[in-house]
Design a protein around this motif. Sequence first.
Motif, PDB file in Angstrom:
ATOM      1  N   THR A  18       0.847  -1.187   0.000  1.00 30.24           N
ATOM      2  CA  THR A  18       0.000   0.000   0.000  1.00 30.24           C
ATOM      3  C   THR A  18       0.886   1.241   0.000  1.00 30.24           C
ATOM      4  O   THR A  18       1.861   1.302   0.731  1.00 30.24           O
ATOM      5  CB  THR A  18      -0.907   0.011   1.252  1.00 30.24           C
ATOM      6  N   TRP A  21       0.945   7.092   1.508  1.00 31.07           N
ATOM      7  CA  TRP A  21      -0.203   7.942   1.788  1.00 31.07           C
ATOM      8  C   TRP A  21      -1.478   7.325   1.186  1.00 31.07           C
ATOM      9  O   TRP A  21      -2.142   7.920   0.376  1.00 31.07           O
ATOM     10  CB  TRP A  21       0.002   9.337   1.201  1.00 31.07           C
ATOM     11  N   ALA A  23      -4.677   5.907   2.649  1.00 32.34           N
ATOM     12  CA  ALA A  23      -5.859   6.569   3.211  1.00 32.34           C
ATOM     13  C   ALA A  23      -5.494   6.914   4.641  1.00 32.34           C
ATOM     14  O   ALA A  23      -5.539   6.065   5.520  1.00 32.34           O
ATOM     15  CB  ALA A  23      -7.082   5.667   3.154  1.00 32.34           C
ATOM     16  N   ASP A  24      -5.082   8.139   4.841  1.00 35.88           N
ATOM     17  CA  ASP A  24      -4.582   8.557   6.148  1.00 35.88           C
ATOM     18  C   ASP A  24      -5.192   9.881   6.570  1.00 35.88           C
ATOM     19  O   ASP A  24      -5.675  10.643   5.736  1.00 35.88           O
ATOM     20  CB  ASP A  24      -3.054   8.742   6.107  1.00 35.88           C
ATOM     21  N   ALA A  56      -8.615   5.568   8.553  1.00 35.81           N
ATOM     22  CA  ALA A  56      -7.617   6.575   8.156  1.00 35.81           C
ATOM     23  C   ALA A  56      -6.629   6.756   9.303  1.00 35.81           C
ATOM     24  O   ALA A  56      -6.792   7.653  10.138  1.00 35.81           O
ATOM     25  CB  ALA A  56      -8.305   7.896   7.817  1.00 35.81           C
ATOM     26  N   VAL A  84      -7.114  14.819   5.178  1.00 38.51           N
ATOM     27  CA  VAL A  84      -7.440  13.470   4.723  1.00 38.51           C
ATOM     28  C   VAL A  84      -6.776  13.289   3.371  1.00 38.51           C
ATOM     29  O   VAL A  84      -6.994  14.094   2.462  1.00 38.51           O
ATOM     30  CB  VAL A  84      -8.963  13.247   4.627  1.00 38.51           C
ATOM     31  N   GLU A  86      -5.551  10.480   0.241  1.00 37.56           N
ATOM     32  CA  GLU A  86      -5.740   9.191  -0.410  1.00 37.56           C
ATOM     33  C   GLU A  86      -4.772   9.152  -1.584  1.00 37.56           C
ATOM     34  O   GLU A  86      -4.741  10.086  -2.389  1.00 37.56           O
ATOM     35  CB  GLU A  86      -7.187   9.056  -0.872  1.00 37.56           C
ATOM     36  N   ASP A  87      -3.971   8.110  -1.641  1.00 37.76           N
ATOM     37  CA  ASP A  87      -2.978   7.960  -2.716  1.00 37.76           C
ATOM     38  C   ASP A  87      -2.078   9.183  -2.833  1.00 37.76           C
ATOM     39  O   ASP A  87      -1.762   9.632  -3.933  1.00 37.76           O
ATOM     40  CB  ASP A  87      -3.667   7.654  -4.048  1.00 37.76           C
ATOM     41  N   LEU A 111     -15.082  12.087   5.909  1.00 33.63           N
ATOM     42  CA  LEU A 111     -14.726  10.750   5.433  1.00 33.63           C
ATOM     43  C   LEU A 111     -15.849  10.117   4.617  1.00 33.63           C
ATOM     44  O   LEU A 111     -15.599   9.486   3.592  1.00 33.63           O
ATOM     45  CB  LEU A 111     -14.345   9.843   6.603  1.00 33.63           C
ATOM     46  N   THR A 115     -14.569   9.655   0.848  1.00 30.57           N
ATOM     47  CA  THR A 115     -13.938   8.337   0.767  1.00 30.57           C
ATOM     48  C   THR A 115     -15.015   7.253   0.775  1.00 30.57           C
ATOM     49  O   THR A 115     -16.202   7.548   0.753  1.00 30.57           O
ATOM     50  CB  THR A 115     -12.980   8.093   1.955  1.00 30.57           C
ATOM     51  N   SER A 116     -14.578   6.028   0.875  1.00 28.40           N
ATOM     52  CA  SER A 116     -15.506   4.893   0.961  1.00 28.40           C
ATOM     53  C   SER A 116     -15.849   4.539   2.406  1.00 28.40           C
ATOM     54  O   SER A 116     -16.436   3.494   2.668  1.00 28.40           O
ATOM     55  CB  SER A 116     -14.896   3.679   0.263  1.00 28.40           C
TER      56      SER A 116
END
Length: 125
Positions: A18, A21, A23-24, A56, A84, A86-87, A111, A115-116
């Motif tokens: 993964t 960065w 999903a943090d 996250a 937040v 993602e990627d 979130l 996000t999901s």
Amino acid sequence: MYKFRNLLAAIGLTIAGTPLWAADLVMVEQAGCEWCARWNKEIGDIYPLSAEGRFAPLKRVDLRAIPADLELSRRVVFTPTFIVVEDGREIGRIEGYPGEHFFWPVLEKLLIEQTSFQPPVPGSS
């Protein structure tokens, strides 16, 4: 109320390879920041136990040492700032920390919208 509502959240899976960065939640902080200290006291210990924290994970970054590989939508001015990502790309942020009763619902909404993330259903295990 918000402190313990997510203790029984589902455990997220860790996938080898993964990106750094993935999903943090990046907390941008600096030495001497009283609001950072307040967040640490009120939220810091329980964040990893929450559904949000499992989804996250928290990464801490100093205001003057933001990694070059973190793609921000704009410069960070205030601490704490919660980003937040993602990627490796910012998808949302919370600037400042006026207390835990503000932080949890705003983070959950961010979130869910960006996000999901699906919050746990109350009463389910």
